[in-house]
Design a protein around this motif. Sequence first.
Motif, PDB file in Angstrom:
ATOM      1  N   GLY A  59       0.817  -1.215   0.000  1.00 44.67           N
ATOM      2  CA  GLY A  59       0.000   0.000   0.000  1.00 44.67           C
ATOM      3  C   GLY A  59       0.847   1.260   0.000  1.00 44.67           C
ATOM      4  O   GLY A  59       0.454   2.278  -0.563  1.00 44.67           O
ATOM      5  N   GLN A  60       2.010   1.191   0.623  1.00 45.06           N
ATOM      6  CA  GLN A  60       2.906   2.355   0.662  1.00 45.06           C
ATOM      7  C   GLN A  60       3.419   2.678  -0.739  1.00 45.06           C
ATOM      8  O   GLN A  60       3.462   3.829  -1.151  1.00 45.06           O
ATOM      9  N   GLU A  80       1.994   1.822  -3.524  1.00 47.45           N
ATOM     10  CA  GLU A  80       0.843   2.286  -4.284  1.00 47.45           C
ATOM     11  C   GLU A  80       0.559   3.766  -4.000  1.00 47.45           C
ATOM     12  O   GLU A  80       0.220   4.527  -4.909  1.00 47.45           O
ATOM     13  N   THR A  81       0.704   4.142  -2.724  1.00 50.28           N
ATOM     14  CA  THR A  81       0.442   5.541  -2.360  1.00 50.28           C
ATOM     15  C   THR A  81       1.419   6.475  -3.056  1.00 50.28           C
ATOM     16  O   THR A  81       1.033   7.519  -3.583  1.00 50.28           O
ATOM     17  N   THR A  82       2.696   6.098  -3.078  1.00 46.17           N
ATOM     18  CA  THR A  82       3.676   6.955  -3.755  1.00 46.17           C
ATOM     19  C   THR A  82       3.340   7.067  -5.240  1.00 46.17           C
ATOM     20  O   THR A  82       3.498   8.132  -5.829  1.00 46.17           O
ATOM     21  N   GLU A  83       2.837   5.980  -5.821  1.00 42.55           N
ATOM     22  CA  GLU A  83       2.432   6.034  -7.234  1.00 42.55           C
ATOM     23  C   GLU A  83       1.247   6.967  -7.415  1.00 42.55           C
ATOM     24  O   GLU A  83       1.233   7.812  -8.308  1.00 42.55           O
ATOM     25  N   ALA A  84       0.251   6.813  -6.532  1.00 42.48           N
ATOM     26  CA  ALA A  84      -0.957   7.632  -6.660  1.00 42.48           C
ATOM     27  C   ALA A  84      -0.632   9.114  -6.521  1.00 42.48           C
ATOM     28  O   ALA A  84      -1.303   9.956  -7.099  1.00 42.48           O
ATOM     29  N   PHE A  85       0.400   9.436  -5.718  1.00 53.02           N
ATOM     30  CA  PHE A  85       0.760  10.833  -5.528  1.00 53.02           C
ATOM     31  C   PHE A  85       1.709  11.338  -6.612  1.00 53.02           C
ATOM     32  O   PHE A  85       2.198  12.459  -6.542  1.00 53.02           O
ATOM     33  N   ARG A 144      12.551   8.455  -0.168  1.00 48.92           N
ATOM     34  CA  ARG A 144      11.821   9.119   0.914  1.00 48.92           C
ATOM     35  C   ARG A 144      10.884   8.167   1.671  1.00 48.92           C
ATOM     36  O   ARG A 144      10.653   8.343   2.865  1.00 48.92           O
ATOM     37  N   ILE A 145      10.302   7.206   0.985  1.00 52.35           N
ATOM     38  CA  ILE A 145       9.235   6.415   1.597  1.00 52.35           C
ATOM     39  C   ILE A 145       9.644   4.954   1.783  1.00 52.35           C
ATOM     40  O   ILE A 145       9.520   4.403   2.875  1.00 52.35           O
ATOM     41  N   GLN A 188      11.524   2.856   5.383  1.00 51.93           N
ATOM     42  CA  GLN A 188      10.741   1.811   6.045  1.00 51.93           C
ATOM     43  C   GLN A 188      11.431   0.454   5.953  1.00 51.93           C
ATOM     44  O   GLN A 188      11.326  -0.358   6.865  1.00 51.93           O
ATOM     45  N   PHE A 192      -7.173   6.109   0.724  1.00 53.48           N
ATOM     46  CA  PHE A 192      -7.238   4.652   0.686  1.00 53.48           C
ATOM     47  C   PHE A 192      -8.007   4.095   1.880  1.00 53.48           C
ATOM     48  O   PHE A 192      -8.095   4.722   2.934  1.00 53.48           O
ATOM     49  N   ASN A 196      -2.886   4.295   4.604  1.00 48.54           N
ATOM     50  CA  ASN A 196      -1.562   4.304   3.963  1.00 48.54           C
ATOM     51  C   ASN A 196      -0.756   5.563   4.268  1.00 48.54           C
ATOM     52  O   ASN A 196      -0.043   6.068   3.413  1.00 48.54           O
ATOM     53  N   HIS A 244       6.738   6.429   9.084  1.00 48.05           N
ATOM     54  CA  HIS A 244       7.970   6.985   9.656  1.00 48.05           C
ATOM     55  C   HIS A 244       7.955   8.507   9.643  1.00 48.05           C
ATOM     56  O   HIS A 244       8.964   9.134   9.959  1.00 48.05           O
TER      57      HIS A 244
END
Lengths: 319, 265
Positions: free
Chosen positions: A192-193, A195-200, A210-211, A215, B108, B112, B116
Amino acid sequence: MSQNTPTLASPATGDAEAALRDVANAHKPFRTDRWLLWGITLLVAANFLWIIANNQNFGWPVVFQWFTEATVLRGLYVTLGLTVVAMAIGVVIGLILAIARMSNDRLASSLAGLYIWFFRGTPLLVQLIFWYNLSTLFQEISIAIPFGPTLASWNTNDLITPMTAAIAGLALNEAAYMAEIIRGGLLSVDKGQIETTEAFGMTRTRALRRIIIPQAMRSIVPPTGNQLISMIKATSLVSVIAMADLLYSVQAVYNRTFEVIPMLMVAVIWYLFITSILNIGQGFIERYYGRGERGSSTVRKQDKVAAAAATVPAVEVSK
Amino acid sequence: MTAQFSMNGIEPGDALVRARNVHKSFGEVEVLKGIDLDVAPGEVVVVLGPSGSGKSTFLRCINHLEAIDRGSIVVAGEQIGYSLRNGRLNKLPARAIAVQRRQIGMVFQQFNLYPHMTALQNIIEAPIGVHKQSRKAATELAMELLARVGLTHKADAYPRQLSGGQQQRIAIARALAIRPKLMLFDEPTSALDPELVGEVLATMRDLADQGLTMIVVTHEIGFAREAADRVVFMDGGYIVEQGKPEDVLGNPQHPRTRAFLSRFI
């Protein structure tokens, strides 16, 4: 018991039993068996240390005499330098390999896979000797267009010194292991993380930097600490290619003085000292990347302070 | 407050989202079997439907998180993932797709948030890193948005220290911080405890009132009734019925819609 008021610790209300039952004032039972075990363990440990300290064969005066001797320190310096350089190069190449291995690009992932297969599949000692004896295989190393003209060329013997052979051997081998460790870390990040970077609309590079990688670090750091410690000890292999690291230096001394055990003790104590410092450093790094996690150190400290603040008055009142 | 969300470059009357004959399969299973949908600027469309009806998949196709197999989706005049030039349709490289997606915000089901980073860092990440705003401008906007979702005091909290409802409100603020032309909500309240659903829906209702174009996939019939301009009911990969909320919810025509809605009464 029936009274459920917040003033449970106050005997004035007459609810003395609740105050007595307050678990905050509970005593720990005295456990004879635990104390006995502690006593025996400490006794055995003390005895063991006593035996070692008084054993003439360890040659402690010799250990102290050589511990900070110039040749030993020079060897230590080489060991540390090699470790840092080889590890740094290994991590960088490893990161590139891990990303290539995970990419959808068939060419990149096959090449990375091939690299990892080869460098993990052959002994490090063999790789070191190969690099050191590269000149017997190739007299010259040149940059050229395949089947075309040569752009630049070097004599292999000038290029491959014990130092460069050691760095190349250790770093390229390390890269293969680091690639798998980093890949494991990247895979551990929630999809999901990504995917979120893609969506943004983040670029892949920025998302990684950065993301994703911050992690992934939580699961990359512990095995990397392992690798670093292995690397410190693996540098002792370079003594076979006449590289004067810590082990090579003490060997050089005991070959002259025949004080084998005392000189090895010098090396052992230095290795333990360095790994201890690294363990502490690893703890700090893990705490840094664990921020924002439930049960991370910052949260725990706050909880402890809050808990302490809450219990202290109750204890005072009940006394 | 209607001027809050600008519609640069869109002619009135034009659809902001135009989906035509959208098909999508996962392996053997065809999830979308020809979806046609137009969404006007400022319109709030709520997509309802049983689990497995394809509504979430359709939403994810709009910003190309899933590539569609047939048909086309155009958002604000651009076909996400493709470029039409001289009568020839070309697939775009990842970098160009990333640029196209920057006008679409997404919220979402599982929030999401970046675990961090603090709430504030979560919100300013894309404005600074993707939209190249100054840290000062991004932080100002973020604080404004935090105030709007009622979480100013949680700016420095990490996601794990927040309740689900608070996390989702931060996620909404994060999506708004890129000043999107279109907001996609993928079951934003499905992962929340019942008592936390209300605060998220209230935030979303505010946005709807302010004229933001929204496509909301949800199970919240109440939200559809109060906030939607149009309700779309999907089942089995098709749009079965759509119209004004009072018509679709109050007087459903299709038996599938009726069967679905009867469970909520």
